[in-house]
Design an enzyme around this catalytic site. Sequence first.
Site, PDB file in Angstrom:
ATOM      1  N   ASP A  68     -17.451   0.876  33.677  1.00  0.00           N
ATOM      2  CA  ASP A  68     -17.820  -0.455  33.026  1.00  0.00           C
ATOM      3  C   ASP A  68     -18.608  -1.472  33.988  1.00  0.00           C
ATOM      4  O   ASP A  68     -18.751  -1.130  35.472  1.00  0.00           O
ATOM      5  CB  ASP A  68     -16.368  -1.247  32.875  1.00  0.00           C
ATOM      6  CG  ASP A  68     -15.398  -1.194  33.853  1.00  0.00           C
ATOM      7  OD1 ASP A  68     -15.560  -0.406  34.968  1.00  0.00           O
ATOM      8  OD2 ASP A  68     -14.129  -1.085  33.488  1.00  0.00           O
ATOM      9  N   ASP A 137      -1.573  -4.051  31.485  1.00  0.00           N
ATOM     10  CA  ASP A 137      -1.441  -3.942  30.141  1.00  0.00           C
ATOM     11  C   ASP A 137      -1.985  -2.618  29.607  1.00  0.00           C
ATOM     12  O   ASP A 137      -1.833  -2.497  28.398  1.00  0.00           O
ATOM     13  CB  ASP A 137      -2.332  -5.285  29.403  1.00  0.00           C
ATOM     14  CG  ASP A 137      -3.537  -5.243  29.829  1.00  0.00           C
ATOM     15  OD1 ASP A 137      -4.132  -4.100  30.441  1.00  0.00           O
ATOM     16  OD2 ASP A 137      -4.442  -6.160  29.487  1.00  0.00           O
ATOM     17  N   HIS A 139      -4.711  -1.210  30.207  1.00  0.00           N
ATOM     18  CA  HIS A 139      -6.074  -1.011  29.887  1.00  0.00           C
ATOM     19  C   HIS A 139      -6.474   0.130  30.881  1.00  0.00           C
ATOM     20  O   HIS A 139      -6.091   0.317  31.886  1.00  0.00           O
ATOM     21  CB  HIS A 139      -6.983  -2.202  29.975  1.00  0.00           C
ATOM     22  CG  HIS A 139      -7.148  -2.861  31.308  1.00  0.00           C
ATOM     23  ND1 HIS A 139      -6.402  -4.093  31.616  1.00  0.00           N
ATOM     24  CD2 HIS A 139      -7.800  -2.559  32.357  1.00  0.00           C
ATOM     25  CE1 HIS A 139      -6.908  -4.247  32.875  1.00  0.00           C
ATOM     26  NE2 HIS A 139      -7.514  -3.359  33.259  1.00  0.00           N
ATOM     27  N   GLU A 144      -9.001  -2.882  26.317  1.00  0.00           N
ATOM     28  CA  GLU A 144      -7.595  -3.956  26.309  1.00  0.00           C
ATOM     29  C   GLU A 144      -6.935  -3.613  25.068  1.00  0.00           C
ATOM     30  O   GLU A 144      -7.403  -2.877  24.214  1.00  0.00           O
ATOM     31  CB  GLU A 144      -8.188  -5.237  26.059  1.00  0.00           C
ATOM     32  CG  GLU A 144      -9.100  -5.918  27.308  1.00  0.00           C
ATOM     33  CD  GLU A 144      -8.323  -6.391  28.666  1.00  0.00           C
ATOM     34  OE1 GLU A 144      -7.177  -6.082  28.672  1.00  0.00           O
ATOM     35  OE2 GLU A 144      -8.903  -6.979  29.265  1.00  0.00           O
TER      36      GLU A 144
HETATM   37  C1  F6R Z   1     -12.351  -0.416  37.028  1.00  0.00           C
HETATM   38  C2  F6R Z   1     -11.293  -0.522  35.672  1.00  0.00           C
HETATM   39  C3  F6R Z   1     -10.219  -1.000  35.328  1.00  0.00           C
HETATM   40  C4  F6R Z   1      -9.233  -0.848  36.679  1.00  0.00           C
HETATM   41  C5  F6R Z   1      -8.022  -1.479  36.241  1.00  0.00           C
HETATM   42  C6  F6R Z   1      -6.840  -1.294  37.558  1.00  0.00           C
HETATM   43  O1  F6R Z   1     -13.533   0.101  36.781  1.00  0.00           O
HETATM   44  O2  F6R Z   1     -12.142  -0.060  34.698  1.00  0.00           O
HETATM   45  O3  F6R Z   1      -9.502  -0.374  34.262  1.00  0.00           O
HETATM   46  O4  F6R Z   1      -8.937   0.560  36.833  1.00  0.00           O
HETATM   47  O5  F6R Z   1      -7.961  -2.669  35.918  1.00  0.00           O
HETATM   48  O6  F6R Z   1      -7.547  -1.897  38.793  1.00  0.00           O
HETATM   49  P1  F6R Z   1      -6.760  -1.965  40.046  1.00  0.00           P
HETATM   50  O7  F6R Z   1      -7.034  -0.496  40.323  1.00  0.00           O
HETATM   51  O8  F6R Z   1      -7.225  -2.976  40.981  1.00  0.00           O
HETATM   52  O9  F6R Z   1      -5.184  -2.119  39.927  1.00  0.00           O
END
Ligand code: F6R
Length: 246
Positions: A68, A137, A139, A144
């Site tokens: 992403d 959440d 994701h 989401e």
């Molecule tokens: C990152 C991504 C997100 C993260 C998620 C967890 O490329 O796609 O889905 O993996 O937000 O983030 P952290 O590791 O910072 O808790």
Amino acid sequence: MIRFYKEHDYGSASRRAADILSAQMILKPDSVLGLATGSTPVGTYQELIRRYQEGRISFAEITSCNLDEYVGLGGDNDQSYRYFMNHNLFDHVDIDKSRTFVPDGLDPDHEAACRKYDEIVKSVGGVDLQLLGIGHDGHIGFNEPGDSFDKGTHIVDLQESTIRANSRFWGGDESKVPKQAITMGIATVMSAGKILIMACGEDKRDIITRAFRGPITPKVPASALQLHPCVFVVGDEAAMGDLVKD
Ligand code: F6R
């Protein structure tokens, strides 16, 4: 097959994730790796860099496709995911940067940028091993809750909770956080040959348990992974709780 790896702490979880990525790279040196940003995989990238420096693995033939990117941020912006990947991994290993792909957050034609990215993933032969983190959440990527499971790359409006969580990178100022992102969809993620999802810290315990022990529902996007034939779930004791090694 879902295999759980409950490691002692963040360092050992990072080493375990690096083991799985390294194994893939050794067995198939021209693998396509799906990569993630966020705080969770940073230790894994550091471990991969160390193994590269020791001559144990090489990225020379690797292709990578990131999950992403924020809409509106280019690679020179230090909050962009392209910048993150260069800084945390690509600049320190022998990867050919022309074979590292990140969705294009600057293309004003969002729809075209999404289709182009799906074409890229297809043209490199699909992702062999997809690394994921998980949001509070549920994701994965920027998919989401509520996003259907059958989407390819698409544009998402970020939820308030994600904007709040990510504002730590903008000095806590939520107004500065981009409001949209371009992300691989759940269908893109599910098309990977293998999935490696990481969760570390007490704050991830509830959601990683719901993702793998709760119902399969778009309300918890990561729960889709229960339908995937080959998933490795790697985390520390604080996050993994009752999810235990097979
Ligand atoms: C990152 C991504 C997100 C993260 C998620 C967890 O490329 O796609 O889905 O993996 O937000 O983030 P952290 O590791 O910072 O808790």
